[in-house]
Enzyme design. Structure first.
Site: not given
Ligand code: GLP
Length: 223
Positions: A52, A120, A122, A127
């Site tokens: 990313d 979270n 990811h 996400e």
């Protein structure tokens, strides 16, 4: 495991992650490679992919993942710039995503994908959401992720709102996955990810569908 893959073929393909977690791994890879001439030479044949990149940061920005990879891995090893691939989040982002996908299709997906995990759940910048994208795409970062990554910037306002990331399908196409997750703050994400159910609300849970995942963690996530 990374060095096994690196030395096993004429054109090893490695998938790299950023964040603070893999820094120790990268230091060890550099150290071990410089202690062994044959190993060092193997990097010349490697193709590297990254998961990313933030939208809006120039590749020379100290918090861009282009900069991170140069600084923490590539500048220490004999890798050919043409063999290094990091999603481009500049210019025509949609076109860049298609180009990244075309490249992956041409070379094949990584033999080994290194992953961290967000608090979270990811992976890359996939996400939690109602739907997840399969291939490289533009995505909005959640407030939780921007807050978690604010420690690398002067303030949370400076953390980009968007990123380009390889998709969940890309990650699952790697021949094997190595997930690194250390610290109490990753425990709940790990527990959800490997709970026995799959949910787009915990993207890492899709790793349960992969046949060859190795998790390195200091957390007990059983039960
Ligand atoms: C970042 C990256 C992920 C990384 C994760 C955890 O935002 N996009 O690839 O795995 O968040 O980062 P850290 O290792 O710093 O906890």
């Amino acid at each position: 495991m990374v060095l096994d893959v690196l030395t096993a073929s004429q054109q090893p393909i490695l998938g790299f992650a950023t964040g603070s977690t893999p820094l120790g791994l990268y230091r060890v890879l550099i150290e071990k490679s410089h202690a062994d001439e044959h190993l060092l030479a193997c990097w010349k044949r490697m193709i590297g992919y990254n998961l990313d990149e933030y939208v809006g940061l120039h590749p020379n920005h100290p918090q861009s993942y282009h900069y991170y990879m140069q600084e923490n891995l590539y500048r220490h090893l004999p890798v050919a710039p043409a063999r290094i691939h990091i999603p481009s989040a500049e210019g025509a982002v949609e076109e860049n995503c298609h180009a990244y996908h075309a490249l992956l299709t041409e070379t094949g997906w990584p033999d080994l994908q290194i992953l961290g995990i967000g608090t979270n759940g990811h992976i890359g910048f996939n996400e939690p959401d109602d739907e997840l994208q399969i291939y490289t795409h533009l995505t909005a970062l959640t407030p939780v992720t921007r807050q978690a990554n604010a420690r690398f910037f002067d303030s949370v306002d400076e953390v980009p709102q968007h990123a380009v990331t390889m998709g969940i399908g890309d990650i699952l196409k790697a021949k094997q996955v190595v997930l690194l997750a250390y610290g109490e703050q990753k425990r709940e994400a790990l527990r959800q990810a490997f709970s026995g159910a799959v949910s787009t609300r915990c993207p890492a849970s899709f790793l349960q569908l992969h046949a060859h995942v190795t998790i390195f963690t200091d957390q007990d996530v059983r039960g």
